[in-house]
Design a protein around this motif. Structure first.
Motif, short mmCIF file in Angstrom:
data_model
loop_
_atom_site.label_atom_id
_atom_site.label_comp_id
_atom_site.label_asym_id
_atom_site.label_seq_id
_atom_site.Cartn_x
_atom_site.Cartn_y
_atom_site.Cartn_z
N PHE A 19 0.83 -1.22 0.00
CA PHE A 19 0.00 0.00 0.00
C PHE A 19 0.86 1.26 0.00
CE2 PHE A 19 -4.30 -1.63 1.86
CZ PHE A 19 -4.40 -2.53 0.83
N ALA A 20 1.93 1.28 0.79
CA ALA A 20 2.81 2.45 0.84
C ALA A 20 3.43 2.68 -0.53
CB ALA A 20 3.89 2.28 1.90
N THR A 21 3.84 1.61 -1.20
CA THR A 21 4.43 1.74 -2.54
C THR A 21 3.42 2.34 -3.50
OG1 THR A 21 5.79 -0.20 -2.08
CG2 THR A 21 5.59 0.47 -4.39
N ALA A 22 2.18 1.88 -3.44
CA ALA A 22 1.14 2.39 -4.33
C ALA A 22 0.89 3.88 -4.08
CB ALA A 22 -0.15 1.60 -4.14
N PHE A 23 0.66 4.23 -2.84
CA PHE A 23 0.34 5.63 -2.53
C PHE A 23 1.54 6.54 -2.76
CE2 PHE A 23 -3.06 3.66 0.26
CZ PHE A 23 -4.11 4.02 -0.57
N ILE A 71 -6.13 -7.32 -4.06
CA ILE A 71 -6.87 -6.24 -3.43
C ILE A 71 -6.88 -5.11 -4.44
CG2 ILE A 71 -6.85 -4.53 -1.56
CD1 ILE A 71 -5.15 -6.62 0.05
N ASP A 72 -8.02 -4.46 -4.61
CA ASP A 72 -8.12 -3.29 -5.49
C ASP A 72 -8.04 -2.02 -4.65
OD1 ASP A 72 -8.59 -4.80 -7.76
OD2 ASP A 72 -10.62 -4.04 -8.11
N ILE A 73 -7.20 -1.09 -5.09
CA ILE A 73 -7.28 0.29 -4.61
C ILE A 73 -7.79 1.08 -5.80
CG2 ILE A 73 -6.09 2.31 -3.70
CD1 ILE A 73 -3.90 0.41 -2.63
N GLN A 74 -9.04 1.52 -5.74
CA GLN A 74 -9.65 2.25 -6.85
C GLN A 74 -9.74 3.72 -6.49
OE1 GLN A 74 -13.19 0.47 -8.45
NE2 GLN A 74 -12.33 -1.59 -8.40
N ILE A 75 -9.21 4.56 -7.37
CA ILE A 75 -9.12 5.99 -7.12
C ILE A 75 -9.87 6.74 -8.21
CG2 ILE A 75 -7.54 7.97 -6.89
CD1 ILE A 75 -5.37 5.65 -6.29
N ILE A 124 -10.70 0.88 -1.02
CA ILE A 124 -9.91 -0.35 -1.01
C ILE A 124 -10.89 -1.51 -0.93
CG2 ILE A 124 -8.18 -1.74 0.20
CD1 ILE A 124 -7.07 0.92 1.35
N PHE A 125 -10.87 -2.37 -1.94
CA PHE A 125 -11.72 -3.55 -1.98
C PHE A 125 -10.88 -4.79 -1.72
CE2 PHE A 125 -14.35 -0.96 -5.04
CZ PHE A 125 -15.46 -0.84 -4.22
N TYR A 126 -11.25 -5.53 -0.68
CA TYR A 126 -10.63 -6.80 -0.37
C TYR A 126 -11.41 -7.91 -1.07
CZ TYR A 126 -7.86 -4.38 3.13
OH TYR A 126 -6.98 -3.54 3.74
N PRO A 127 -10.91 -9.16 -1.05
CA PRO A 127 -11.63 -10.24 -1.72
C PRO A 127 -13.07 -10.42 -1.24
CG PRO A 127 -9.39 -10.93 -1.34
CD PRO A 127 -9.56 -9.60 -0.63
N GLU A 128 -13.36 -10.02 -0.04
CA GLU A 128 -14.73 -10.17 0.47
C GLU A 128 -15.67 -9.03 0.05
OE1 GLU A 128 -12.14 -8.57 3.87
OE2 GLU A 128 -11.96 -10.20 2.44
N LYS A 141 -12.19 9.69 -14.80
CA LYS A 141 -10.79 9.25 -14.87
C LYS A 141 -10.54 8.41 -13.64
CE LYS A 141 -6.22 9.87 -16.00
NZ LYS A 141 -5.50 10.23 -17.17
N LYS A 142 -10.08 7.18 -13.87
CA LYS A 142 -9.96 6.23 -12.78
C LYS A 142 -8.60 5.56 -12.77
CE LYS A 142 -12.34 2.54 -10.63
NZ LYS A 142 -13.62 2.34 -10.08
N LEU A 143 -8.10 5.32 -11.58
CA LEU A 143 -6.86 4.57 -11.38
C LEU A 143 -7.20 3.37 -10.52
CD1 LEU A 143 -6.07 7.65 -11.76
CD2 LEU A 143 -3.99 7.08 -10.54
N VAL A 144 -6.68 2.21 -10.90
CA VAL A 144 -6.89 1.00 -10.09
C VAL A 144 -5.52 0.34 -9.88
CG1 VAL A 144 -7.99 -1.26 -9.93
CG2 VAL A 144 -9.19 0.64 -11.06
N PHE A 145 -5.14 0.23 -8.62
CA PHE A 145 -3.98 -0.57 -8.26
C PHE A 145 -4.45 -1.98 -7.99
CE2 PHE A 145 -2.13 3.57 -7.00
CZ PHE A 145 -0.88 3.46 -7.59
#
Length: 149
Positions: A19-23, A71-75, A124-128, A141-145
């Motif tokens: 997460f730190a790397t992504a942000f 895990i998705d981080i959708q921005i 942040i979406f987890y598998p659940e 405009k969307k970013l997804v990690f």
């Protein structure tokens, strides 16, 4: 599921090592000018940048999805995006089989709730977390990690 703004992103760095790397990758960047495409950021971390028009809720719910290995981080970088959500444990109507190659599983259930993201907000979406993104009108405009578990 976590919903917040990028100003508070560092609070979530302890939830996963990437997460730190992504942000950190986003710091100092104009998110609205990032080039569309798929990018490998680090081992186990990919970024997808896209511009698209919002969809109707009906169209988005055709791909009410969750993931097993990521895990998705959708921005939302620009625009207003509505997202449907429901906990996976309450989804009872599968829509096809799990696609291992694309790491996606679909459901025909209805979301328990809808929420909106606007500029520089993320989820942040987890598998659940089963989710139906990109609901809205106009350009988004969307970013997804994609964060490997």
């Amino acid at each position: 599921m976590v919903v917040d703004t990028l100003n508070n992103a560092s609070k979530y760095n302890g939830l996963h090592p990437l997460f730190a790397t992504a942000f950190d990758y986003l710091k100092g960047k104009d998110l609205t000018s990032l080039e569309d495409g798929k990018f490998d950021i680090a081992e186990g971390l990919k970024l997808i940048v896209s511009n698209g028009n919002g969809k109707t809720a009906t169209t988005s719910l055709e791909k009410f999805e969750c993931h097993d290995k990521n895990i998705d981080i959708q921005i939302c970088a620009n625009g207003v995006e509505t997202i449907g959500w429901k906990p996976r444990e309450k989804c009872n109507i599968p829509n096809g089989d799990y696609n291992d190659e694309k790491d996606v599983r679909f459901f025909n259930d209805e979301p328990d709730m809808f929420f909106q993201l606007t500029n520089n907000q993320f989820v942040i979406f987890y598998p659940e977390d089963v989710h139906a993104p990109m609901i809205g009108e106009g350009a988004i405009k969307k970013l997804v990690f994609k964060v490997k578990i």
